[in-house]
Scaffold this motif. Sequence first.
Motif, short mmCIF file in Angstrom:
data_model
loop_
_atom_site.label_atom_id
_atom_site.label_comp_id
_atom_site.label_asym_id
_atom_site.label_seq_id
_atom_site.Cartn_x
_atom_site.Cartn_y
_atom_site.Cartn_z
N GLY A 1 48.76 3.08 38.78
CA GLY A 1 48.37 2.53 39.31
C GLY A 1 46.75 2.14 38.82
O GLY A 1 46.30 2.36 37.80
N ARG A 2 46.28 0.65 39.56
CA ARG A 2 45.04 0.05 39.47
C ARG A 2 44.09 1.42 40.28
O ARG A 2 44.30 1.01 41.81
N ASP B 1 52.21 3.03 48.95
CA ASP B 1 51.81 1.79 48.25
C ASP B 1 49.89 2.11 47.67
O ASP B 1 49.90 1.71 46.64
N ARG C 1 46.29 1.93 43.84
CA ARG C 1 47.27 0.82 44.14
C ARG C 1 48.36 1.31 43.58
O ARG C 1 47.92 0.70 42.70
N THR C 2 49.22 1.82 43.52
CA THR C 2 50.41 2.11 43.33
C THR C 2 51.03 0.24 42.86
O THR C 2 51.59 -0.21 43.60
N LEU C 3 50.76 0.26 41.52
CA LEU C 3 52.25 -0.34 40.50
C LEU C 3 53.68 -0.82 40.03
O LEU C 3 54.16 -0.59 40.60
N TRP C 4 53.40 0.74 39.67
CA TRP C 4 54.45 1.57 39.16
C TRP C 4 54.84 3.06 39.58
O TRP C 4 54.17 4.00 39.32
N SER D 1 53.30 -0.32 32.18
CA SER D 1 54.71 1.15 32.09
C SER D 1 54.79 1.45 31.34
O SER D 1 55.56 2.44 31.89
N ALA E 1 53.80 -3.11 43.07
CA ALA E 1 53.07 -4.61 43.13
C ALA E 1 52.40 -4.62 42.23
O ALA E 1 52.70 -4.08 40.92
N ASP E 2 51.98 -6.12 41.88
CA ASP E 2 51.15 -6.29 40.65
C ASP E 2 50.56 -5.93 40.15
O ASP E 2 49.30 -5.58 40.42
N LYS F 1 58.76 -1.10 40.73
CA LYS F 1 57.90 -1.84 40.51
C LYS F 1 57.34 -2.36 42.44
O LYS F 1 57.79 -2.78 42.49
N LEU G 1 42.84 0.83 34.58
CA LEU G 1 44.64 1.40 35.04
C LEU G 1 44.62 3.18 34.63
O LEU G 1 44.10 3.60 34.41
#
Lengths: 345, 345
Positions: free
Chosen positions: B80-81, B104, B43-46, B124, B344-345, B342, B95
């Motif tokens: 990402g996670r 996404d 899951r992409t975060l940054w 990040s 996603a959280d 950003k 991470l």
Amino acid sequence: MNTPANRQIILAERPRYIVPTASIFKLGSAPMPQIEEGQVLLRTLWLAMESTLYARVQRVTAIQRDPIKLKDAMVGSAVGRVVESKHPRFKVGDLASGLWNWADFAAVKGERLRNLDFGPQKPSYALGPYGLPGFAAYIALDTLAPPQAGETVVVGTALGSLGHLAGQIAKLKGCRVVGIAGSAERCQLAVEKAGFDVCVNREAEDFEAQLKAACGKGVDVYVETLGGRALDAVVPLMNTGARIAAVGQMATPHFGEALARGRTQNTMNFMSEIIARRLSVRGLVASDHVQGRVKVFHQQMKAWLDEGRIKPMEDVVAGLENAPDAFQGVFEGRNRGTRLVKVAD
Amino acid sequence: MNTPANRQIILAERPRYIVPTASIFKLGSAPMPQIEEGQVLLRTLWLAMESTLYARVQRVTAIQRDPIKLKDAMVGSAVGRVVESKHPRFKVGDLASGLWNWADFAAVKGERLRNLDFGPQKPSYALGPYGLPGFAAYIALDTLAPPQAGETVVVGTALGSLGHLAGQIAKLKGCRVVGIAGSAERCQLAVEKAGFDVCVNREAEDFEAQLKAACGKGVDVYVETLGGRALDAVVPLMNTGARIAAVGQMATPHFGEALARGRTQNTMNFMSEIIARRLSVRGLVASDHVQGRVKVFHQQMKAWLDEGRIKPMEDVVAGLENAPDAFQGVFEGRNRGTRLVKVAD
């Protein structure tokens, strides 16, 4: 009794054209120099016609050091025999090298002279293999842009004072050595006399294609003495992590070559290539490195010369009065190796 | 049952103008990726908005690596996670950072990912101080162009992702650090937030004079990210033996600055300066140095961050759909530090 006259070459005017012509000099005469305490009187034997002397005769620029004043004697690297000494390190009959007037005789501070008591095979070698050309070639390939055995080294002016020695040093390091010279005849000499594996004529229409063919594995080290079209042709062949020792710019406009419009001819494109190819570009002024390095260099060069592994090319012009023409010829690519003026036996 | 859709940013066309505008991208959708053995679903975060990505979208050039094909997803550095793993080094919830689609979700080979289990202060940071910008700044000042304490270091893009970190690293080395930025406001931020001793606005009419005044002892190291007018202004201030780490060319025409006609803007003059000032110019592509250097760098950067001696500036734009605008802004000099999207959280 009149003091005997001392012939000397005077800087009569600044270069009117881009190439420094013989006409900027005049043969003049001055009183015989008298030496003071700490000085030595030298009979000039040899003068080196070095392209770097151009910086001393041209109009003042940002990078000019010690310009020669109009009506003053021209100054350059020289070898002479001591005829009178007021310095403890020199006695009559010694050979010395240094920087002095283009003149039959010169008074020089002993501390600024090098005593040639280390046994050079020929006194004139102090201006070639043992002089700044040889030392610069050595530092370029030892420190600034060192090649590994098996790598390809390109030398910009294969028959130049520095170039013909750089080519031989690179061969001793086990490299494939590709020269660049200004005519087919000079290329042939570079291969036959200076041991280049191949030499490419930069005046040929297909120079770029020939250079590419000569550097089948790309270029790892470039001893850059030209600029212009040659630099333009070499950079696209450079391998990742290749090294440039920047020594001179003999193909720039002062050499008569119009500024090329090729890919590396503006700094933006050149910097792109530096980044993309991870190049290292280092400027060389050999005199910076003399301190601490010159003894090891001497021993190394002496051994190479004794063993016949380095064969200096000397291009001798006889007579102080012919120095102006001999100097102009360097900028026209007429020299074959180190161009020297023989002033006396 | 339909596979859920995966939003992604597509390269719709090559840049029409010199600056890559947001309009070259389109928001698209693709099926959710399915992972194979050895892969990880993230899951992409940054996402990092890196100027170097320009090379991947522009028309093919000699120096371009891995161009992105039209209609393909844009690719860049990301954090990402892990949401699904078929790689032994990653478990759900980990991470990771690496290079993947602006999307996404992404399926990536585990071997091409970095596990962020070394405890970065913020995820990040893997794209800033621990990422290529921080590593490049570190290598530039540690290896390519190392300064001594007391020397003057000029950094080309003081508020850039690399620049604001390079400035702080140079301060830690005891240097006087002079930044260059694109507006008075950005200069003020560089001094107040990034610790530059002084920062000069390269859009000011008297930029060259201001830079000279800011570098009273000359310039010893230049972290060159600009080209153009900035390079032109720095080179005449460089001390003998000064070093340039060539990292980028943000002020070249693709950045909208007309090619200056100054002294270093053709290679002939630049090479003259390189020789006369005995400069070293080295091209940096940070990824070359990762092997063998990255562990020591990590430890060093972690300590600097823990001690608060390096303060990363993050410039966050929210929403995958806003990546195209955020990317364009980097080329307009709108970022303040590392520009991140950003997702996603």
